[in-house]
Design a protein around this motif. Structure first.
Motif, PDB file in Angstrom:
ATOM      1  N   GLU A 304       0.857  -1.317   0.005  1.00 32.58           N
ATOM      2  CA  GLU A 304       0.037   0.000   0.107  1.00 32.58           C
ATOM      3  C   GLU A 304       0.855   1.266  -0.170  1.00 32.58           C
ATOM      4  OE1 GLU A 304      -4.081   0.092   2.294  1.00 32.58           O
ATOM      5  OE2 GLU A 304      -2.992  -1.540   3.280  1.00 32.58           O
ATOM      6  N   ASN A 305       1.845   1.175   0.766  1.00 29.62           N
ATOM      7  CA  ASN A 305       2.495   2.564   0.939  1.00 29.62           C
ATOM      8  C   ASN A 305       3.410   2.807  -0.461  1.00 29.62           C
ATOM      9  OD1 ASN A 305       2.238   3.210   3.576  1.00 29.62           O
ATOM     10  ND2 ASN A 305       3.749   1.898   4.467  1.00 29.62           N
ATOM     11  N   ALA A 306       4.048   1.739  -1.023  1.00 23.51           N
ATOM     12  CA  ALA A 306       4.594   1.853  -2.322  1.00 23.51           C
ATOM     13  C   ALA A 306       3.733   2.325  -3.308  1.00 23.51           C
ATOM     14  CB  ALA A 306       5.555   0.696  -2.695  1.00 23.51           C
ATOM     15  N   VAL A 307       2.605   1.739  -3.502  1.00 23.51           N
ATOM     16  CA  VAL A 307       1.583   2.252  -4.604  1.00 23.51           C
ATOM     17  C   VAL A 307       1.193   3.464  -4.261  1.00 23.51           C
ATOM     18  CG1 VAL A 307      -0.731   1.513  -5.646  1.00 23.51           C
ATOM     19  CG2 VAL A 307       0.850  -0.187  -5.154  1.00 23.51           C
ATOM     20  N   TYR A 308       0.686   3.821  -3.326  1.00 16.59           N
ATOM     21  CA  TYR A 308       0.096   5.136  -3.056  1.00 16.59           C
ATOM     22  C   TYR A 308       1.155   6.295  -2.760  1.00 16.59           C
ATOM     23  CZ  TYR A 308      -4.427   2.785  -1.918  1.00 16.59           C
ATOM     24  OH  TYR A 308      -5.486   1.997  -2.101  1.00 16.59           O
ATOM     25  N   ASN A 309       2.257   6.155  -2.261  1.00 15.61           N
ATOM     26  CA  ASN A 309       3.471   7.063  -2.464  1.00 15.61           C
ATOM     27  C   ASN A 309       3.526   7.119  -4.137  1.00 15.61           C
ATOM     28  OD1 ASN A 309       4.355   7.673   0.146  1.00 15.61           O
ATOM     29  ND2 ASN A 309       5.145   5.820   0.407  1.00 15.61           N
ATOM     30  N   GLN A 310       3.528   6.623  -4.935  1.00 16.94           N
ATOM     31  CA  GLN A 310       3.896   6.635  -6.389  1.00 16.94           C
ATOM     32  C   GLN A 310       2.821   7.443  -6.851  1.00 16.94           C
ATOM     33  OE1 GLN A 310       4.830   3.284  -8.578  1.00 16.94           O
ATOM     34  NE2 GLN A 310       4.684   4.425 -10.506  1.00 16.94           N
ATOM     35  N   LEU A 311       1.425   7.030  -6.692  1.00 18.76           N
ATOM     36  CA  LEU A 311       0.358   7.759  -7.255  1.00 18.76           C
ATOM     37  C   LEU A 311       0.187   9.063  -6.785  1.00 18.76           C
ATOM     38  CD1 LEU A 311      -2.299   4.927  -7.201  1.00 18.76           C
ATOM     39  CD2 LEU A 311      -0.655   5.519  -9.039  1.00 18.76           C
ATOM     40  N   PHE A 312       0.479   9.439  -5.499  1.00 13.53           N
ATOM     41  CA  PHE A 312       0.279  10.725  -4.928  1.00 13.53           C
ATOM     42  C   PHE A 312       1.478  11.617  -5.571  1.00 13.53           C
ATOM     43  CE2 PHE A 312      -2.447   9.081  -1.385  1.00 13.53           C
ATOM     44  CZ  PHE A 312      -3.478   9.806  -1.655  1.00 13.53           C
ATOM     45  N   ALA A 313       2.698  11.065  -5.608  1.00 20.02           N
ATOM     46  CA  ALA A 313       3.987  11.734  -6.156  1.00 20.02           C
ATOM     47  C   ALA A 313       3.312  12.209  -7.741  1.00 20.02           C
ATOM     48  CB  ALA A 313       4.992  10.959  -6.212  1.00 20.02           C
ATOM     49  N   ALA A 314       2.835  11.331  -8.464  1.00 20.65           N
ATOM     50  CA  ALA A 314       2.199  11.650  -9.759  1.00 20.65           C
ATOM     51  C   ALA A 314       1.396  12.972  -9.838  1.00 20.65           C
ATOM     52  CB  ALA A 314       1.742  10.511 -10.440  1.00 20.65           C
ATOM     53  N   PHE A 315       0.604  12.880  -8.694  1.00 21.38           N
ATOM     54  CA  PHE A 315      -0.550  14.118  -8.687  1.00 21.38           C
ATOM     55  C   PHE A 315       0.365  15.413  -8.195  1.00 21.38           C
ATOM     56  CE2 PHE A 315      -5.031  12.393  -7.927  1.00 21.38           C
ATOM     57  CZ  PHE A 315      -4.800  11.695  -9.147  1.00 21.38           C
ATOM     58  N   ILE A 316       1.260  15.236  -7.689  1.00 24.77           N
ATOM     59  CA  ILE A 316       2.274  16.442  -7.178  1.00 24.77           C
ATOM     60  C   ILE A 316       2.934  16.943  -8.403  1.00 24.77           C
ATOM     61  CG2 ILE A 316       4.231  17.027  -5.803  1.00 24.77           C
ATOM     62  CD1 ILE A 316       3.495  15.089  -3.552  1.00 24.77           C
ATOM     63  N   ALA A 317       3.204  15.936  -9.244  1.00 25.04           N
ATOM     64  CA  ALA A 317       4.055  16.408 -10.490  1.00 25.04           C
ATOM     65  C   ALA A 317       3.227  17.220 -11.249  1.00 25.04           C
ATOM     66  CB  ALA A 317       4.544  15.121 -11.161  1.00 25.04           C
ATOM     67  N   TYR A 318       1.919  16.722 -11.591  1.00 20.08           N
ATOM     68  CA  TYR A 318       0.751  17.331 -12.403  1.00 20.08           C
ATOM     69  C   TYR A 318       0.624  18.808 -11.753  1.00 20.08           C
ATOM     70  CZ  TYR A 318      -3.427  19.025 -14.146  1.00 20.08           C
ATOM     71  OH  TYR A 318      -4.195  20.006 -14.640  1.00 20.08           O
ATOM     72  N   VAL A 319       0.346  18.949 -10.349  1.00 25.52           N
ATOM     73  CA  VAL A 319       0.038  20.235  -9.678  1.00 25.52           C
ATOM     74  C   VAL A 319       1.205  21.054 -10.061  1.00 25.52           C
ATOM     75  CG1 VAL A 319      -0.200  21.355  -7.641  1.00 25.52           C
ATOM     76  CG2 VAL A 319      -1.519  19.277  -8.008  1.00 25.52           C
ATOM     77  N   LEU A 320       2.645  20.683  -9.847  1.00 31.36           N
ATOM     78  CA  LEU A 320       3.566  21.517 -10.135  1.00 31.36           C
ATOM     79  C   LEU A 320       3.707  22.157 -11.581  1.00 31.36           C
ATOM     80  CD1 LEU A 320       6.530  19.709  -7.914  1.00 31.36           C
ATOM     81  CD2 LEU A 320       5.217  21.757  -7.186  1.00 31.36           C
ATOM     82  N   LEU A 321       3.330  21.066 -12.347  1.00 33.75           N
ATOM     83  CA  LEU A 321       3.508  21.710 -13.632  1.00 33.75           C
ATOM     84  C   LEU A 321       2.356  22.613 -14.136  1.00 33.75           C
ATOM     85  CD1 LEU A 321       4.615  18.235 -15.169  1.00 33.75           C
ATOM     86  CD2 LEU A 321       6.065  20.440 -15.156  1.00 33.75           C
ATOM     87  N   ARG A 322       1.291  22.257 -13.568  1.00 27.83           N
ATOM     88  CA  ARG A 322       0.119  23.346 -14.100  1.00 27.83           C
ATOM     89  C   ARG A 322       0.127  24.564 -13.264  1.00 27.83           C
ATOM     90  NH1 ARG A 322      -4.344  22.743 -17.647  1.00 27.83           N
ATOM     91  NH2 ARG A 322      -4.802  25.021 -17.482  1.00 27.83           N
ATOM     92  N   TRP A 323       0.815  24.535 -12.010  1.00 26.65           N
ATOM     93  CA  TRP A 323       0.970  25.865 -11.332  1.00 26.65           C
ATOM     94  C   TRP A 323       2.130  26.686 -12.231  1.00 26.65           C
ATOM     95  CZ3 TRP A 323       5.385  28.196  -9.270  1.00 26.65           C
ATOM     96  CH2 TRP A 323       5.228  29.245  -8.554  1.00 26.65           C
ATOM     97  N   LEU A 324       3.168  26.084 -12.630  1.00 25.85           N
ATOM     98  CA  LEU A 324       4.156  26.992 -13.333  1.00 25.85           C
ATOM     99  C   LEU A 324       3.676  27.467 -14.754  1.00 25.85           C
ATOM    100  CD1 LEU A 324       6.902  27.585 -13.222  1.00 25.85           C
ATOM    101  CD2 LEU A 324       7.729  25.708 -14.450  1.00 25.85           C
ATOM    102  N   TYR A 325       2.825  26.479 -15.420  1.00 24.03           N
ATOM    103  CA  TYR A 325       2.154  26.935 -16.742  1.00 24.03           C
ATOM    104  C   TYR A 325       1.194  28.096 -16.600  1.00 24.03           C
ATOM    105  CZ  TYR A 325      -1.220  26.720 -20.539  1.00 24.03           C
ATOM    106  OH  TYR A 325      -2.017  27.029 -21.476  1.00 24.03           O
ATOM    107  N   ASP A 326       0.316  27.908 -15.586  1.00 25.52           N
ATOM    108  CA  ASP A 326      -0.597  29.218 -15.250  1.00 25.52           C
ATOM    109  C   ASP A 326       0.054  30.282 -14.981  1.00 25.52           C
ATOM    110  OD1 ASP A 326      -2.863  27.753 -15.826  1.00 25.52           O
ATOM    111  OD2 ASP A 326      -3.441  26.860 -13.845  1.00 25.52           O
TER     112      ASP A 326
END
Length: 377
Positions: A304-326
């Protein structure tokens, strides 16, 4: 700008080591590693998402080329199992709260929208025996409250794939926003309860729901409108009928299909109600983008930790890129789509106006929040 270290550098500017430490302490995690500390471990998952690494072993092989320290793949694999995924989840919430301050825009609706939906990531059943799904597949779900105004997720709940959407969706409500949901979240008792709780909603109805004592609402007719009907009624059969009268709007979508939505918004036009529901597609675009560009279908670990750590990190990557774009988009008049920005950004081919706009946006952030940006990139 060094394309390899972009996301780690950006996150380091937005989130301090002290903030990460406070999150770790709040969940009871003590990071004692000197060779691969928590900050570097977070950077590993951000880079793995953006550059679509194939496994922990692959990340260990190429990691030093992206600014990470040299490490054996078992080091990050073991840490992924042991570090509570609540750290990455709380880090995501912190970054969203910071990015939301500057990215929100008005869509001219009575209140901000809160689009709720889920996405499922599946693998072979032997990979995740703790997360059975269907047949020979195992899977996990991410239930997301998404903001079309900011193009960012607002809240995320993680479950196994078999968990039904409806009950989880109730954890994602917010009385300050209009809840927009598909048929999976429709339930007559839930609608009555939302009215009592003053939770505004626009939810698509199931096709077999009966309509009782219909009363049409007066409205201005328009030949260009997609609205087919606008009335109030009780929902359901005699055995299971709503105690409240609800408003039902029927409109025709772009494919010519009739869509029936139920709402407790009585001071908005039927066309506005239809437009609100059609904003639901923004979360579908978000899910498709994350799965296509952030390596989500390739799960490295099995716990569970390995899977959800990876998925939440992907969401963080999206938020950072979206913020920088906007933020950069506000500083330039040159049109560039989000996906084109990301591709050109990581290939080092951004137009000069966008490079200048990015520098101006980051300087503005540093001035407002007192964070150093001079060594970015």
């Amino acid at each position: 700008m060094n394309k390899h270290t972009t996301l780690p550098n950006l996150m380091q500017k937005l989130v301090s080591d002290e903030e990460i430490q406070r999150i770790a302490e709040a969940v009871g995690d003590r990071d004692s590693s000197r060779t691969f500390p928590l900050r570097e471990w977070i950077h590993f998952f951000l880079l793995a998402a953006m550059h679509q690494w194939k496994s922990f072993r692959h990340g260990a092989d190429v990691g030093p080329l992206y600014g990470l320290p040299r490490f054996h793949y078992s080091t990050v694999s073991k840490k992924a199992k042991e570090v509570p995924y609540d750290i990455m989840k709380r880090l995501l919430a912190l970054i969203i709260s910071k990015c939301n301050r500057q990215t929100r825009r008005s869509l001219r609706f009575p209140k901000p929208l809160r689009v709720v939906d889920s996405t499922t990531v599946t693998v072979g059943k032997n990979r995740l025996p703790w997360a059975p799904y269907h047949g020979e597949r195992a899977g996990v779900k991410l239930h997301v409250a998404y903001s079309p105004e900011s193009s960012l997720p607002a809240d995320v709940v993680e479950t196994i794939g078999l968990r039904h959407d409806g009950p989880v969706g109730e954890q994602l409500t917010n009385a300050q926003q209009v809840l927009v949901e598909d048929r999976a979240y429709f339930k007559i008792e839930r609608l009555d309860r939302f009215v009592e709780q003053h939770q505004l909603f626009v939810i698509r109805m199931k096709d077999n729901i009966e309509l009782h004592q219909k009363k049409s609402l007066k409205r201005l007719s328009s030949t260009s409108s997609s609205v087919q009907a606008d009335f109030t009624c009780q929902l359901g059969t005699k055995q299971c009928r709503s105690t409240k009268r609800h408003r039902v709007v029927i409109f025709r979508d772009a494919n010519g299909r009739d869509i029936r939505v139920v709402t407790n918004l009585f001071h908005a036009s039927a066309e506005t109600i239809a437009d609100m529901y059609q904003q639901r597609w923004t979360v579908e675009v978000f899910f498709r983008w994350v799965k296509q560009y952030l390596n989500v279908p390739t799960l490295f670990g099995t716990t569970e930790n390995a899977v959800y750590n990876q998925l939440f990190a992907a969401f963080i990557a999206y938020v950072l890129l979206r913020w920088l774009y906007d933020q950069t988009k506000k500083q330039t008049n040159v049109s560039l789509s989000f996906i084109s920005f990301v591709r050109r950004f990581f290939s080092g081919q951004l137009p000069l106006d966008w490079k200048s706009g990015m520098a101006a946006a980051l300087f503005e952030y540093a001035q407002i929040y007192g964070r150093r940006m001079s060594n970015f990139g």
